[in-house]
Design a protein around this motif. Structure first.
Motif, PDB file in Angstrom:
ATOM      1  N   TYR A 124      14.039  12.762  -0.907  1.00 12.63           N
ATOM      2  CA  TYR A 124      12.623  12.827  -0.565  1.00 12.63           C
ATOM      3  C   TYR A 124      11.990  13.768  -1.593  1.00 12.63           C
ATOM      4  O   TYR A 124      11.813  14.951  -1.379  1.00 12.63           O
ATOM      5  CB  TYR A 124      12.463  13.350   0.865  1.00 12.63           C
ATOM      6  N   ASP A 125      11.690  13.190  -2.766  1.00 11.20           N
ATOM      7  CA  ASP A 125      11.216  13.973  -3.904  1.00 11.20           C
ATOM      8  C   ASP A 125       9.694  13.937  -3.997  1.00 11.20           C
ATOM      9  O   ASP A 125       9.009  13.452  -3.093  1.00 11.20           O
ATOM     10  CB  ASP A 125      11.889  13.497  -5.188  1.00 11.20           C
ATOM     11  N   LYS A 126       9.166  14.458  -5.096  1.00  7.09           N
ATOM     12  CA  LYS A 126       7.715  14.611  -5.252  1.00  7.09           C
ATOM     13  C   LYS A 126       6.942  13.294  -5.067  1.00  7.09           C
ATOM     14  O   LYS A 126       5.934  13.284  -4.347  1.00  7.09           O
ATOM     15  CB  LYS A 126       7.408  15.245  -6.609  1.00  7.09           C
ATOM     16  N   PRO A 127       7.359  12.173  -5.682  1.00  2.00           N
ATOM     17  CA  PRO A 127       6.599  10.934  -5.449  1.00  2.00           C
ATOM     18  C   PRO A 127       6.531  10.537  -3.968  1.00  2.00           C
ATOM     19  O   PRO A 127       5.490  10.083  -3.496  1.00  2.00           O
ATOM     20  CB  PRO A 127       7.355   9.886  -6.273  1.00  2.00           C
ATOM     21  N   LEU A 128       7.624  10.731  -3.242  1.00  3.85           N
ATOM     22  CA  LEU A 128       7.601  10.410  -1.815  1.00  3.85           C
ATOM     23  C   LEU A 128       6.793  11.446  -1.038  1.00  3.85           C
ATOM     24  O   LEU A 128       6.053  11.094  -0.113  1.00  3.85           O
ATOM     25  CB  LEU A 128       9.022  10.323  -1.265  1.00  3.85           C
ATOM     26  N   GLN A 129       6.912  12.705  -1.415  1.00  4.66           N
ATOM     27  CA  GLN A 129       6.149  13.756  -0.745  1.00  4.66           C
ATOM     28  C   GLN A 129       4.645  13.548  -0.913  1.00  4.66           C
ATOM     29  O   GLN A 129       3.865  13.866  -0.018  1.00  4.66           O
ATOM     30  CB  GLN A 129       6.547  15.132  -1.283  1.00  4.66           C
ATOM     31  N   ASN A 130       4.233  13.002  -2.050  1.00  5.14           N
ATOM     32  CA  ASN A 130       2.813  12.800  -2.328  1.00  5.14           C
ATOM     33  C   ASN A 130       2.271  11.469  -1.807  1.00  5.14           C
ATOM     34  O   ASN A 130       1.062  11.251  -1.824  1.00  5.14           O
ATOM     35  CB  ASN A 130       2.553  12.889  -3.831  1.00  5.14           C
ATOM     36  N   ALA A 131       3.140  10.600  -1.352  1.00  9.11           N
ATOM     37  CA  ALA A 131       2.707   9.282  -0.897  1.00  9.11           C
ATOM     38  C   ALA A 131       1.934   9.387   0.421  1.00  9.11           C
ATOM     39  O   ALA A 131       2.301  10.153   1.305  1.00  9.11           O
ATOM     40  CB  ALA A 131       3.909   8.364  -0.721  1.00  9.11           C
ATOM     41  N   LYS A 132       0.882   8.610   0.531  1.00 11.06           N
ATOM     42  CA  LYS A 132       0.121   8.564   1.774  1.00 11.06           C
ATOM     43  C   LYS A 132       0.888   7.791   2.837  1.00 11.06           C
ATOM     44  O   LYS A 132       0.771   8.056   4.030  1.00 11.06           O
ATOM     45  CB  LYS A 132      -1.235   7.903   1.519  1.00 11.06           C
ATOM     46  N   LEU A 133       1.699   6.838   2.386  1.00 13.15           N
ATOM     47  CA  LEU A 133       2.483   6.008   3.288  1.00 13.15           C
ATOM     48  C   LEU A 133       3.826   5.719   2.639  1.00 13.15           C
ATOM     49  O   LEU A 133       3.887   5.381   1.462  1.00 13.15           O
ATOM     50  CB  LEU A 133       1.773   4.678   3.576  1.00 13.15           C
ATOM     51  N   ILE A 134       4.874   5.856   3.410  1.00  7.56           N
ATOM     52  CA  ILE A 134       6.217   5.465   2.972  1.00  7.56           C
ATOM     53  C   ILE A 134       6.666   4.348   3.885  1.00  7.56           C
ATOM     54  O   ILE A 134       6.581   4.470   5.112  1.00  7.56           O
ATOM     55  CB  ILE A 134       7.207   6.652   3.054  1.00  7.56           C
ATOM     56  N   HIS A 135       7.095   3.241   3.300  1.00  5.48           N
ATOM     57  CA  HIS A 135       7.600   2.118   4.089  1.00  5.48           C
ATOM     58  C   HIS A 135       9.035   1.854   3.637  1.00  5.48           C
ATOM     59  O   HIS A 135       9.273   1.455   2.490  1.00  5.48           O
ATOM     60  CB  HIS A 135       6.748   0.860   3.899  1.00  5.48           C
ATOM     61  N   ILE A 153       0.810  -1.225   0.000  1.00  5.55           N
ATOM     62  CA  ILE A 153       0.000   0.000   0.000  1.00  5.55           C
ATOM     63  C   ILE A 153       0.841   1.272   0.000  1.00  5.55           C
ATOM     64  O   ILE A 153       0.327   2.352  -0.268  1.00  5.55           O
ATOM     65  CB  ILE A 153      -0.982   0.040   1.197  1.00  5.55           C
ATOM     66  N   GLY A 154       2.108   1.159   0.312  1.00  6.79           N
ATOM     67  CA  GLY A 154       2.938   2.349   0.425  1.00  6.79           C
ATOM     68  C   GLY A 154       3.958   2.469  -0.685  1.00  6.79           C
ATOM     69  O   GLY A 154       4.216   1.538  -1.433  1.00  6.79           O
ATOM     70  N   ASN A 155       4.527   3.657  -0.768  1.00  7.79           N
ATOM     71  CA  ASN A 155       5.687   3.866  -1.625  1.00  7.79           C
ATOM     72  C   ASN A 155       6.853   3.277  -0.844  1.00  7.79           C
ATOM     73  O   ASN A 155       7.085   3.643   0.306  1.00  7.79           O
ATOM     74  CB  ASN A 155       5.879   5.361  -1.879  1.00  7.79           C
ATOM     75  N   THR A 156       7.557   2.339  -1.448  1.00 12.04           N
ATOM     76  CA  THR A 156       8.632   1.628  -0.765  1.00 12.04           C
ATOM     77  C   THR A 156       9.945   1.903  -1.477  1.00 12.04           C
ATOM     78  O   THR A 156      10.390   1.127  -2.320  1.00 12.04           O
ATOM     79  CB  THR A 156       8.336   0.103  -0.733  1.00 12.04           C
ATOM     80  N   PRO A 157      10.586   3.033  -1.142  1.00 11.70           N
ATOM     81  CA  PRO A 157      11.849   3.344  -1.814  1.00 11.70           C
ATOM     82  C   PRO A 157      12.956   2.392  -1.390  1.00 11.70           C
ATOM     83  O   PRO A 157      12.956   1.877  -0.263  1.00 11.70           O
ATOM     84  CB  PRO A 157      12.150   4.768  -1.350  1.00 11.70           C
ATOM     85  N   HIS A 158      13.858   2.151  -2.311  1.00 11.73           N
ATOM     86  CA  HIS A 158      15.033   1.346  -1.986  1.00 11.73           C
ATOM     87  C   HIS A 158      16.036   2.282  -1.334  1.00 11.73           C
ATOM     88  O   HIS A 158      16.459   3.260  -1.930  1.00 11.73           O
ATOM     89  CB  HIS A 158      15.626   0.732  -3.264  1.00 11.73           C
ATOM     90  N   TRP A 159      16.383   2.002  -0.083  1.00  6.98           N
ATOM     91  CA  TRP A 159      17.334   2.853   0.610  1.00  6.98           C
ATOM     92  C   TRP A 159      18.306   1.993   1.389  1.00  6.98           C
ATOM     93  O   TRP A 159      17.924   1.280   2.300  1.00  6.98           O
ATOM     94  CB  TRP A 159      16.623   3.818   1.552  1.00  6.98           C
ATOM     95  N   GLU A 160      19.538   2.054   0.989  1.00  2.67           N
ATOM     96  CA  GLU A 160      20.624   1.389   1.699  1.00  2.67           C
ATOM     97  C   GLU A 160      21.469   2.489   2.321  1.00  2.67           C
ATOM     98  O   GLU A 160      22.113   3.262   1.607  1.00  2.67           O
ATOM     99  CB  GLU A 160      21.470   0.549   0.739  1.00  2.67           C
ATOM    100  N   LYS A 168      12.066  -0.373   3.805  1.00  6.03           N
ATOM    101  CA  LYS A 168      12.440  -1.741   4.145  1.00  6.03           C
ATOM    102  C   LYS A 168      13.904  -1.760   4.575  1.00  6.03           C
ATOM    103  O   LYS A 168      14.782  -1.267   3.878  1.00  6.03           O
ATOM    104  CB  LYS A 168      12.243  -2.625   2.908  1.00  6.03           C
ATOM    105  N   SER A 169      14.151  -2.338   5.751  1.00  4.96           N
ATOM    106  CA  SER A 169      15.536  -2.416   6.213  1.00  4.96           C
ATOM    107  C   SER A 169      16.099  -3.831   6.110  1.00  4.96           C
ATOM    108  O   SER A 169      17.303  -4.009   6.054  1.00  4.96           O
ATOM    109  CB  SER A 169      15.657  -1.897   7.632  1.00  4.96           C
ATOM    110  N   ASP A 170      15.250  -4.823   6.108  1.00  2.00           N
ATOM    111  CA  ASP A 170      15.677  -6.204   5.888  1.00  2.00           C
ATOM    112  C   ASP A 170      14.451  -7.008   5.495  1.00  2.00           C
ATOM    113  O   ASP A 170      13.364  -6.467   5.358  1.00  2.00           O
ATOM    114  CB  ASP A 170      16.400  -6.786   7.100  1.00  2.00           C
ATOM    115  N   ASP A 171      14.615  -8.309   5.332  1.00  4.70           N
ATOM    116  CA  ASP A 171      13.498  -9.133   4.869  1.00  4.70           C
ATOM    117  C   ASP A 171      12.344  -9.227   5.862  1.00  4.70           C
ATOM    118  O   ASP A 171      11.245  -9.590   5.498  1.00  4.70           O
ATOM    119  CB  ASP A 171      13.985 -10.552   4.524  1.00  4.70           C
ATOM    120  N   GLU A 172      12.591  -8.903   7.111  1.00  8.94           N
ATOM    121  CA  GLU A 172      11.543  -9.007   8.132  1.00  8.94           C
ATOM    122  C   GLU A 172      10.830  -7.678   8.382  1.00  8.94           C
ATOM    123  O   GLU A 172       9.871  -7.633   9.126  1.00  8.94           O
ATOM    124  CB  GLU A 172      12.136  -9.525   9.442  1.00  8.94           C
ATOM    125  N   THR A 173      11.325  -6.552   7.803  1.00  9.24           N
ATOM    126  CA  THR A 173      10.709  -5.271   8.136  1.00  9.24           C
ATOM    127  C   THR A 173      10.276  -4.491   6.929  1.00  9.24           C
ATOM    128  O   THR A 173      10.570  -4.735   5.852  1.00  9.24           O
ATOM    129  CB  THR A 173      11.662  -4.400   8.963  1.00  9.24           C
TER     130      THR A 173
END
Length: 147
Positions: free
Chosen positions: A129-140, A46-53, A142-147
């Motif tokens: 943190y650009d326009k797609p993230l700013q407009n997202a209702k939810l940002i998730h 349901i959220g925008n899930t950016p790849h962030w390492e 992910k830090s590992d396979d469990e989160t």
């Protein structure tokens, strides 16, 4: 829990990029002490899930929602990485026992943030943190396979 009750259980959450309403797994809202992988899978849907390492790039939040603010961050990064800022490309060694003051100019703080980041190219040292993230209702994030 409050978010799930207020938003998800009211049918306000849709699969990201579609109009398909999705509810939490088994319509569960309290996850205290529960195995949370199903919840995190749901949040990714349901959220925008950016790849962030964090070792690859530093999270950068623009000073406003205007496109110029994102461009300012990109331009500053470019000048730091190509040397036109007037200092060599930063390394963590430079900042050992010599942290940048929190009230230093943005470019100085950015130099420390991007020092030795391992992003593929110099332009990949920031996660913006650009326009797609700013407009997202939810940002998730992910830090590992469990989160």
């Amino acid at each position: 829990e409050e978010f799930l009750v207020r938003e998800a259980m009211q049918g306000k959450m849709v699969e990201y990029g579609t109009d398909t309403t999705l509810y939490p797994p088994n319509k569960q809202t309290s996850w205290d002490g529960a195995h949370t992988k199903p919840l995190f899978d749901y949040l990714r849907k349901i959220g925008n899930t950016p790849h962030w390492e964090p070792w690859d790039c530093a999270l950068a939040i623009p000073s406003s929602t205007e496109p110029d603010a994102v461009e300012e961050l990109k331009t500053t990064l470019k000048s730091i990485m190509d040397g036109s800022y007037g200092k060599p490309k930063p390394t963590l060694k430079e900042f050992e026992s010599n942290p940048t003051p929190v009230d230093a100019p943005m470019a100085e703080r950015m130099r420390e943030m991007v020092a030795d980041k391992q992003g593929e190219g110099d332009d990949q040292k920031l996660c913006l943190y650009d326009k797609p993230l700013q407009n997202a209702k939810l940002i998730h994030i992910k830090s590992d396979d469990e989160t």
